[in-house]
Design a protein around this motif. Structure first.
Motif, PDB file in Angstrom:
ATOM      1  N   PRO A   1      59.167  55.088   7.108  1.00  0.00           N
ATOM      2  CA  PRO A   1      58.910  57.105   7.590  1.00  0.00           C
ATOM      3  C   PRO A   1      60.321  57.096   7.925  1.00  0.00           C
ATOM      4  CG  PRO A   1      56.879  55.642   7.979  1.00  0.00           C
ATOM      5  CD  PRO A   1      58.077  54.594   7.565  1.00  0.00           C
ATOM      6  N   GLY A   2      60.962  57.088   8.540  1.00  0.00           N
ATOM      7  CA  GLY A   2      61.985  57.163   9.309  1.00  0.00           C
ATOM      8  C   GLY A   2      63.938  57.747   8.649  1.00  0.00           C
ATOM      9  N   LEU A   3      63.330  56.816   7.338  1.00  0.00           N
ATOM     10  CA  LEU A   3      64.120  57.201   5.953  1.00  0.00           C
ATOM     11  C   LEU A   3      63.438  58.251   5.339  1.00  0.00           C
ATOM     12  CD1 LEU A   3      65.956  54.099   5.296  1.00  0.00           C
ATOM     13  CD2 LEU A   3      67.038  55.538   6.537  1.00  0.00           C
ATOM     14  N   CYS A   4      62.322  58.158   5.413  1.00  0.00           N
ATOM     15  CA  CYS A   4      61.726  58.976   4.148  1.00  0.00           C
ATOM     16  C   CYS A   4      61.772  60.500   4.825  1.00  0.00           C
ATOM     17  CB  CYS A   4      60.266  59.681   4.082  1.00  0.00           C
ATOM     18  SG  CYS A   4      59.760  57.638   3.146  1.00  0.00           S
ATOM     19  N   THR A   5      61.900  60.819   5.887  1.00  0.00           N
ATOM     20  CA  THR A   5      62.450  62.380   6.082  1.00  0.00           C
ATOM     21  C   THR A   5      63.473  62.500   6.152  1.00  0.00           C
ATOM     22  OG1 THR A   5      61.634  61.352   8.299  1.00  0.00           O
ATOM     23  CG2 THR A   5      60.141  62.804   7.522  1.00  0.00           C
ATOM     24  N   ASP A   6      64.145  63.650   6.350  1.00  0.00           N
ATOM     25  CA  ASP A   6      65.843  64.009   6.332  1.00  0.00           C
ATOM     26  C   ASP A   6      66.393  63.158   7.230  1.00  0.00           C
ATOM     27  OD1 ASP A   6      65.033  65.953   3.678  1.00  0.00           O
ATOM     28  OD2 ASP A   6      65.684  67.487   5.070  1.00  0.00           O
ATOM     29  N   ASN A   7      67.853  62.550   6.805  1.00  0.00           N
ATOM     30  CA  ASN A   7      69.002  61.670   7.597  1.00  0.00           C
ATOM     31  C   ASN A   7      70.108  61.861   6.839  1.00  0.00           C
ATOM     32  OD1 ASN A   7      68.811  59.114   5.673  1.00  0.00           O
ATOM     33  ND2 ASN A   7      66.471  59.875   5.905  1.00  0.00           N
ATOM     34  N   GLY A   8      71.328  61.523   7.329  1.00  0.00           N
ATOM     35  CA  GLY A   8      72.344  61.040   6.774  1.00  0.00           C
ATOM     36  C   GLY A   8      72.398  59.321   6.097  1.00  0.00           C
ATOM     37  N   ALA A   9      72.023  58.845   5.753  1.00  0.00           N
ATOM     38  CA  ALA A   9      71.991  57.812   5.799  1.00  0.00           C
ATOM     39  C   ALA A   9      71.612  57.680   4.265  1.00  0.00           C
ATOM     40  CB  ALA A   9      70.750  56.080   6.126  1.00  0.00           C
TER      41      ALA A   9
END
Ligand code: KG4
Ligand code: ZN
Length: 383
Positions: free
Chosen positions: A303-311
């Motif tokens: 989930p943490g990589l589904c919402t907007d992120n720089g990774a």
């Protein structure tokens, strides 16, 4: 450059200041500063507030990401940034920062598409994307089915929402229920206590004559609002958990049904789901159940990589470097309505926009995607 590029990714298209660091397809750092709390009382993201927050968070977040990754800025091989789509002022902050770092370090700059990044992020978790990749992209601004023969240069829309995006529907229904902003996570939470079959809400564009791969969530949102209003008018209590669960079920039923149909019709044996709504627990569960039933392999980032992120931006930037795609020029513009088909933005003074690196270009770089050595043996790549 070592054999795998060390890439910094900057994301500022909405209310998250995201900075990621990757080496090749390995995630080294994922730092996010969110201004969501500042927007909550307005019931939606206020562009000027978001821009100001990006400005304040940018340098500290970059420093945090570099520290987390254990690298110094001088070690970087490239800087990637979201060039669009998104809020114009917010994008501009990220693009300006990326230019400054790229220029100061003397490293290439890659302006990339936010939507392709939401897909490419999965490489950090589940290895190289199959080619073509079938992707269901569901976020606050977009809901599309995409077929991507090459995530760095060739993304083809099969269908999209004709009105509201899935995330937008979650946010609007949450407002109707008085649950605050953003709506997705809170509806997800309430729905766990509710009955998804309590209320039969409409499934948009699922009739025999409707377009196969397009979505519509505006009718559903209105149906929920009417149902809730009628209850309130009658002085009855609104069963929030049941409404949330029934609404959520209507959304994820249609999303998964159409995505599976697209896989079957196109002979693709896997499905990637990305974007903020892919964090939804019921969407993940139903997609897994239906994919398993249909012999389709599911790939969903945690989930943490589904919402907007720089990774996710770093991941796409890294893939561009690996494939020898051309970098952007330093006059790279932010494009708030960048189409999903334009994976990268060359910049105004790019020598030949029809050369490699152009969205439609075909690079001759080493083609990593044909080397599936890193792929895990798991059947369904999930979470
Ligand atoms: O990809 P994203 O972080 O930003 C955009 O590019 O739009 O997506 C944000 C959207 C919001 O509408 C939010 O309500 C929704 O994703 N979202 C969720 C969940 N977490 C975030 N929707 C449903 N369930 C969730 N758990
Ligand atoms: Zn997004």
């Amino acid at each position: 450059m070592a054999d795998e590029p060390l890439v910094l990714g900057i994301e500022t298209s909405c209310d998250e200041t995201g900075v990621g660091v990757v080496r090749g397809r390995t995630l080294l750092a994922d730092a996010v500063a969110s201004s969501v709390d500042e927007h909550a009382r307005y019931g939606g993201v206020v562009p000027e507030v978001a821009s100001r927050a990006h400005l304040e968070a940018m340098v500290p977040t970059i420093q945090r990401a570099l520290r987390q990754a254990g690298v110094s800025a001088r070690d970087l091989d490239a800087v990637a940034v979201t060039a669009g789509p998104g809020l114009a002022g917010a994008l501009l902050v990220g693009v300006s920062a990326a230019k400054a770092y790229a220029y100061a370090l003397g490293k290439p700059l890659y302006g990339v598409n936010h939507l392709a990044s939401h897909i490419c992020v999965d490489q950090l978790e589940h290895g190289p994307l199959p080619e073509p990749t079938m992707a269901l992209l569901v976020s606050g601004g977009h809901s599309s089915l995409l077929l991507a023969p090459d995530i760095t240069s060739d993304v083809r829309p099969l269908g999209a929402t004709i009105d509201d995006a899935a995330g937008e529907a979650f946010d609007k229904v949450a407002r109707v229920l008085g649950l605050g902003f953003p709506g997705g996570p809170v509806i997800d939470r309430y729905a766990r206590e509710g009955d998804p079959a309590a209320i039969a809400f409409p499934r948009g564009l699922t009739g025999g004559r409707d377009p196969l791969y397009d979505f519509s969530f505006s009718g559903l949102k209105t149906a929920v609002a009417r149902w809730v209003e009628a209850r309130r008018r009658d002085g009855q209590e609104v069963p929030v958990a049941d409404v949330a669960a029934s609404f959520q079920e209507a959304v994820v039923d249609v999303l998964t049904r159409k995505a599976l149909r697209a896989c079957k019709d196109n002979g693709v044996d896997h499905l990637m789901i990305g974007g903020g709504v892919a964090a939804n627990s019921r969407l993940r569960a139903l997609a897994l159940e239906r994919c398993e039933g249909a012999g389709i392999r599911l790939r969903v980032p945690r989930p943490g990589l589904c919402t907007d992120n720089g990774a996710m931006v770093a991941s796409l930037g890294s893939e561009m470097v690996a494939r020898g795609r051309a970098a952007s020029t330093l006059d790279l513009p932010a494009d708030s309505s960048l189409p999903v088909t334009e994976v990268s933005v060359p910049g105004h003074s790019h020598p030949d926009p029809h050369e490699d690196g152009h969205p439609q270009g075909h690079g001759h770089g080493h083609d990593h995607a044909h080397d599936h050595a890193h792929e895990t043996g798991k059947d369904n790549l999930y979470g």
